[in-house]
Design an enzyme around this catalytic site. Structure first.
Site, PDB file in Angstrom:
ATOM      1  N   ASN A  87       0.818  -1.222   0.000  1.00  0.00           N
ATOM      2  CA  ASN A  87       0.000   0.000   0.000  1.00  0.00           C
ATOM      3  C   ASN A  87       0.846   1.264   0.000  1.00  0.00           C
ATOM      4  OD1 ASN A  87      -2.171  -1.543   2.463  1.00  0.00           O
ATOM      5  ND2 ASN A  87      -2.277  -1.705   0.243  1.00  0.00           N
ATOM      6  N   LEU A  88       2.036   1.195   0.564  1.00  0.00           N
ATOM      7  CA  LEU A  88       2.790   2.400   0.892  1.00  0.00           C
ATOM      8  C   LEU A  88       3.290   3.151  -0.336  1.00  0.00           C
ATOM      9  CD1 LEU A  88       4.817   1.032   3.944  1.00  0.00           C
ATOM     10  CD2 LEU A  88       2.595   2.194   3.924  1.00  0.00           C
ATOM     11  N   ARG A  90       1.521   4.247  -2.682  1.00  0.00           N
ATOM     12  CA  ARG A  90       0.535   5.224  -3.137  1.00  0.00           C
ATOM     13  C   ARG A  90      -0.419   5.681  -2.028  1.00  0.00           C
ATOM     14  NH1 ARG A  90      -0.452   0.276  -3.810  1.00  0.00           N
ATOM     15  NH2 ARG A  90      -2.497  -0.671  -3.592  1.00  0.00           N
ATOM     16  N   CYS A 206      -6.227  -3.117  -9.569  1.00  0.00           N
ATOM     17  CA  CYS A 206      -4.874  -2.562  -9.497  1.00  0.00           C
ATOM     18  C   CYS A 206      -3.875  -3.615  -9.035  1.00  0.00           C
ATOM     19  CB  CYS A 206      -4.854  -1.351  -8.563  1.00  0.00           C
ATOM     20  SG  CYS A 206      -5.682   0.105  -9.245  1.00  0.00           S
ATOM     21  N   CYS A 359      -1.511 -17.180 -12.855  1.00  0.00           N
ATOM     22  CA  CYS A 359      -1.153 -15.750 -12.944  1.00  0.00           C
ATOM     23  C   CYS A 359      -0.816 -15.298 -11.525  1.00  0.00           C
ATOM     24  CB  CYS A 359      -2.274 -14.945 -13.577  1.00  0.00           C
ATOM     25  SG  CYS A 359      -3.826 -14.957 -12.648  1.00  0.00           S
TER      26      CYS A 359
END
Length: 400
Positions: A87-88, A90, A206, A359
């Protein structure tokens, strides 16, 4: 929209009759107070206003920081996730010391450090059809910082039912969009942009497709700007206009957005997971139910045995394979399968063998198998992908 998005004075009138600014607040918001468009009355409106932010991730981070810094008196935060290292890049409201802890607690601590005059209400829960109306009803407007279609439709419909403006933003890779829904009775809403949800798995998350770290900052700040304008009653909002941003080209463009007169009336909240066709599946695995699957544990057992009768294909992008791989997998990106250029190669690789495809999370591999089936190639999906492999089979394989 007939009025071009001009603020309606009657739309959002926070009662400022009993609101006073302390000497600290006067000093803190001095650059607002000297703006003729804002002034003392506008700052009092901000202090009297309440804004609910759904999500405190990429969009919620700049949204909350700038609304708090602007002097919004009460902020509500809905989120049930914890801070992760990924997370960091953005989600700038969080810091390294908060990894593994609730995002809403991290956000509250940062907000109060930035503006101790702000009241912060926390809702550590998923927004659902059962609680949305109760939570949203207590706020003047809503900022949508979510990243999935079911919650976006839920936020939209609840705002329509309650008559609340909905400041919307969305991001993916290098592109973002923003607008204001439901500013007044004549405004468009999210269902005018997306009358129906896209097929499950059609739009990658994302986590699957990536996002450049600065993009949510740009779109989130645009959302915060719209919220400030709505609260203070100044300027022209994005209502009726969808703002599109391309970070790679550094270009903005607009599309007109009008209410659809044939749009079904929103008169109740529904089951949005069912509406969007995703059920209770994990992100990235919406299509996995359409194909045969095995677990990463089962794959490990196969790879530990005689591998002459199987082939494992990795459909991620080359930059992902530079981070981590499952040993023995053959890298063939999904786009080469979907455009047909890799079909002959896969036919040769899988001739007389059992085909397995993976994937990152399981969504793209399922799409690959659906595409291959049109060419008569059958295969089995590895549920959870390399992320599950890292967690359940080999922790030395880096997560991302």
């Amino acid at each position: 929209m007939e009025n071009g998005g001009l603020i309606q004075e009657a739309m959002l009138p926070p009662d400022t009759s009993g609101v006073q600014l302390s000497p600290d607040e006067v000093a803190r918001f001095a650059r607002h107070l000297i703006l003729p468009e804002v002034g003392m009355e506008g700052q009092k409106r901000l202090k009297a206003a309440s804004v609910l932010c759904v999500g405190t991730g990429g969009l919620g981070s700049p949204l909350l920081l700038y609304l708090a810094a602007a002097g919004v008196g009460r902020l509500g935060i809905v989120d049930f996730d914890v801070v992760d290292h990924s997370n960091l890049q953005r989600q700038v409201i969080h810091g390294t010391s908060w990894v593994g802890k609730p995002k809403i607690e991290s956000a509250k601590a940062r907000i109060l450090e930035l503006n101790p005059h702000c009241q912060v209400d926390l809702y550590e829960t998923a927004l659902t059809s059962e609680n949305a109306l109760e939570i949203i009803s207590g706020y003047d407007l809503v900022c949508d910082g979510t990243d999935n279609f079911p919650t976006r439709y839920l936020v939209n419909d609840a705002c329509v039912l309650l008559g609340k403006p909905n400041v919307y933003g969305s991001i993916f890779r290098f592109e973002g969009q923003a607008t204001v829904f439901n500013l007044d009775a004549a405004s468009p809403n999210y269902r005018d942009l997306f009358p129906e949800p896209p097929p499950p798995g059609m739009v990658p998350s994302c986590a699957e497709g990536g996002v450049v770290g600065v993009l949510p900052g740009i779109i989130g700040v645009i959302q915060a700007t719209e919220a400030v304008k709505i609260i203070t009653g100044i300027g022209t909002t994005l209502s009726g206009r969808l703002l599109l941003f391309d970070a790679l080209a550094m270009k903005f463009r607009e599309l007109k957005l009008r209410p659809n007169p044939e749009r079904p009336v929103i008169d109740k909240l529904i089951d949005y997971q069912e509406f969007c066709g995703v059920g209770g599946t994990a992100p990235g695995q919406e299509e996995s139910g359409a194909v045969e699957s095995i677990s990463v544990g089962e794959l490990k057992a196969l790879l530990d045995g005689d591998t002459s009768g199987l082939v494992l294909i990795d459909v991620r992008n080359p930059p992902e394979a530079e981070i981590a791989v499952i040993p023995g997998a053959v890298l063939i990106p999904l786009d080469q399968i979907e455009n047909g250029t890799a079909v002959e190669r896969i036919q040769q690789l899988a001739a007389g063998k059992t085909l397995y495809v993976h994937c990152k999370l399981g969504g793209r591999s399922a799409k690959a198998l659906i595409a291959l089936k049109r060419h008569g190639i059958e295969g089995i999906n590895v549920a959870g992908g390399i992320d599950a492999w890292s967690q359940e089979v080999d922790p030395s394989v880096m997560r991302y």
